[in-house]
Design a protein around this motif. Structure first.
Motif, short mmCIF file in Angstrom:
data_model
loop_
_atom_site.label_atom_id
_atom_site.label_comp_id
_atom_site.label_asym_id
_atom_site.label_seq_id
_atom_site.Cartn_x
_atom_site.Cartn_y
_atom_site.Cartn_z
N GLY A 139 0.82 -1.21 0.00
CA GLY A 139 0.00 0.00 0.00
C GLY A 139 0.85 1.26 0.00
O GLY A 139 0.32 2.38 -0.06
N ASP A 140 2.16 1.11 0.08
CA ASP A 140 3.05 2.25 0.28
C ASP A 140 4.21 2.18 -0.73
O ASP A 140 5.13 1.38 -0.57
CB ASP A 140 3.57 2.22 1.72
CG ASP A 140 4.67 3.23 1.97
OD1 ASP A 140 4.74 4.24 1.25
OD2 ASP A 140 5.46 3.00 2.91
N SER A 141 4.15 3.03 -1.76
CA SER A 141 5.18 2.98 -2.81
C SER A 141 6.59 3.10 -2.25
O SER A 141 7.50 2.43 -2.73
CB SER A 141 4.97 4.12 -3.82
OG SER A 141 3.85 3.86 -4.60
N ALA A 142 6.75 3.97 -1.23
CA ALA A 142 8.10 4.20 -0.71
C ALA A 142 8.71 2.90 -0.19
O ALA A 142 9.90 2.63 -0.39
CB ALA A 142 8.07 5.26 0.39
N ASN A 188 2.30 -11.06 -4.97
CA ASN A 188 1.32 -11.99 -4.38
C ASN A 188 0.45 -11.35 -3.30
O ASN A 188 -0.70 -11.74 -3.14
CB ASN A 188 2.10 -13.17 -3.78
CG ASN A 188 1.29 -13.93 -2.74
OD1 ASN A 188 0.43 -14.73 -3.09
ND2 ASN A 188 1.54 -13.66 -1.45
N ALA A 189 0.99 -10.39 -2.56
CA ALA A 189 0.27 -9.89 -1.37
C ALA A 189 -1.14 -9.43 -1.75
O ALA A 189 -1.36 -8.84 -2.80
CB ALA A 189 1.05 -8.73 -0.74
N GLY A 190 -2.07 -9.72 -0.86
CA GLY A 190 -3.45 -9.31 -1.12
C GLY A 190 -4.31 -9.54 0.11
O GLY A 190 -3.89 -10.18 1.07
N ILE A 191 -5.51 -9.01 0.04
CA ILE A 191 -6.45 -9.11 1.17
C ILE A 191 -7.81 -9.59 0.64
O ILE A 191 -8.09 -9.51 -0.55
CB ILE A 191 -6.63 -7.76 1.90
CG1 ILE A 191 -7.04 -6.66 0.90
CG2 ILE A 191 -5.36 -7.36 2.64
CD1 ILE A 191 -7.45 -5.34 1.57
N ILE A 222 -5.13 -2.00 -2.25
CA ILE A 222 -4.16 -3.06 -1.96
C ILE A 222 -4.08 -4.05 -3.12
O ILE A 222 -3.03 -4.25 -3.73
CB ILE A 222 -4.51 -3.80 -0.63
CG1 ILE A 222 -4.47 -2.82 0.56
CG2 ILE A 222 -3.57 -4.97 -0.40
CD1 ILE A 222 -3.12 -2.16 0.79
N ASN A 223 -5.21 -4.65 -3.47
CA ASN A 223 -5.14 -5.78 -4.42
C ASN A 223 -4.81 -5.37 -5.86
O ASN A 223 -4.15 -6.12 -6.57
CB ASN A 223 -6.45 -6.58 -4.39
CG ASN A 223 -6.54 -7.46 -3.15
OD1 ASN A 223 -5.69 -7.40 -2.27
ND2 ASN A 223 -7.57 -8.27 -3.07
N LEU A 224 -5.27 -4.20 -6.28
CA LEU A 224 -4.95 -3.78 -7.66
C LEU A 224 -3.81 -2.76 -7.68
O LEU A 224 -2.78 -2.99 -8.31
CB LEU A 224 -6.20 -3.20 -8.34
CG LEU A 224 -5.98 -2.63 -9.75
CD1 LEU A 224 -5.32 -3.63 -10.68
CD2 LEU A 224 -7.30 -2.14 -10.34
N SER A 225 -3.98 -1.67 -6.95
CA SER A 225 -2.92 -0.64 -6.99
C SER A 225 -1.62 -1.19 -6.39
O SER A 225 -0.53 -0.86 -6.86
CB SER A 225 -3.36 0.62 -6.23
OG SER A 225 -4.59 1.08 -6.74
N GLY A 226 -1.73 -2.03 -5.37
CA GLY A 226 -0.53 -2.62 -4.76
C GLY A 226 0.23 -3.49 -5.75
O GLY A 226 1.46 -3.48 -5.78
N ALA A 227 -0.52 -4.23 -6.57
CA ALA A 227 0.14 -5.06 -7.60
C ALA A 227 0.82 -4.15 -8.61
O ALA A 227 1.96 -4.40 -9.02
CB ALA A 227 -0.89 -5.96 -8.28
N PHE A 228 0.14 -3.08 -9.01
CA PHE A 228 0.77 -2.16 -9.97
C PHE A 228 2.04 -1.54 -9.38
O PHE A 228 3.09 -1.50 -10.02
CB PHE A 228 -0.21 -1.03 -10.38
CG PHE A 228 0.51 0.07 -11.11
CD1 PHE A 228 1.07 -0.16 -12.36
CD2 PHE A 228 0.70 1.32 -10.53
CE1 PHE A 228 1.78 0.83 -13.03
CE2 PHE A 228 1.41 2.32 -11.18
CZ PHE A 228 1.95 2.08 -12.43
N ARG A 229 1.92 -1.03 -8.14
CA ARG A 229 3.10 -0.39 -7.51
C ARG A 229 4.29 -1.35 -7.48
O ARG A 229 5.43 -0.95 -7.73
CB ARG A 229 2.78 0.02 -6.07
CG ARG A 229 1.81 1.16 -5.93
CD ARG A 229 1.63 1.52 -4.44
NE ARG A 229 0.44 2.31 -4.28
CZ ARG A 229 -0.72 1.87 -3.80
NH1 ARG A 229 -0.82 0.63 -3.34
NH2 ARG A 229 -1.76 2.66 -3.71
#
Ligand code: NAD
Length: 252
Positions: free
Chosen positions: A64-67, A89-92, A113-120
């Protein structure tokens, strides 16, 4: 699937599919960095593999955190160990909510988390793979990204996973001539802590099994073996593929 000399990063590797994928990559000889939202969780994964005789590293990545993602990707690259493999893989997940009652906060958290987190994650590690001229990314989608499974009310989860599938194809097409492959595994219900909420709802759980031709859950190792294949050169002609591992669920 010899992966010796390759560096592999797995997000959400403290347990479940991420941990099983990390184990499969270790077994194939990769130098694996297990990451999770906290060091305690990442360490739990590292310790589980150490108990089986594998040496791996642990690091914190909160998708959830690009940094926090960039920090690990950049640190590895700066030390001459650019990741060759990323398992995003991470997801909720959480119990179903009728779409008409879904709050903005729940929608945004799931997509975040599930979409933007994968993109990041793909962006941060993909950038270094492109600079190096090669790499393999495996995202974890879901059969819920392709079909609407019953009787869940998971409009946000389904939409996020459909997004992961198309993110995978889009990145694959954009990076195809630059040596970076991007593929996805779309699992059925897998026996991990993510499913705790579902097992507590016995009628729903029974319905899931009745709708699954194999009439069983999958095991994390049954997804990890596909992750390993997609991560390795054995799948060198594959990019943009969404590999279904659904115990026959989508046959009916
Ligand atoms: P799990 O809950 O067992 O493990 C998920 C891991 O991700 C945990 O270690 C957790 O700490 C970590 N995590 C959660 N939020 C994070 C964040 N913001 N940053 C970094 N790490 C975070 O889940 P699982 O079943 O192993 O699922 C792994 C992936 O597989 C998910 O993307 C999930 O959507 C997908 N999937 C699971 C199933 C299933 O039935 N279990 C089916 C299809 C797809």
């Amino acid at each position: 699937f010899g992966l010796s000399g390759r560096v592999a990063v797995v997000t959400g590797a403290g347990q479940g599919i991420g941990l099983a994928s990390a184990e499969a990559l270790c077994e194939a000889g990769a130098a694996v960095v297990l990451t999770d939202i906290s060091m305690e969780r990442a360490e739990a994964g590292r310790a589980a593999l150490a108990a089986k005789g594998y040496t791996a590293e642990a690091a914190v990545i909160d998708i959830g955190d690009s940094a926090s993602i960039n920090a690990v990707a950049d640190r590895l690259a700066a030390s001459g160990r650019t990741a060759d493999i990323l398992v995003a893989n991470a997801g909720i997940a959480h119990a179903g909510v009728p779409a008409e009652d879904l709050s903005d906060a729940d929608w945004e958290r799931m997509i975040g988390i599930n979409l933007s987190g994968a993109f990041r994650s793909c962006r941060a590690f993909g950038k270094h793979m492109l600079a190096k001229g090669g790499g393999s990314i495996v995202t974890i989608g879901s059969m819920s990204g392709s079909i609407v499974n019953r009787p869940q009310q998971q409009v946000h989860y389904n939409a996020a996973k459909a997004g992961v599938h198309h993110l995978t194809r889009s990145l694959a097409a954009e990076w195809a001539t630059r040596g970076v492959r991007v593929n996805s595994v779309a699992p059925t219900y897998i026996d991990t802590p993510l499913l705790t909420f579902a097992k507590e709802d016995k009628p729903m759980y029974e319905e899931w099994l009745d709708m699954t031709p194999m009439h069983r859950l999958g095991q994390p190792a049954e997804i990890a073996s596909i992750v390993l294949f997609l991560a390795s050169d054995a799948s060198s002609l594959m990019t943009g593929s969404i590999v279904s591992a659904d115990a026959g669920y989508t046959c009916w």
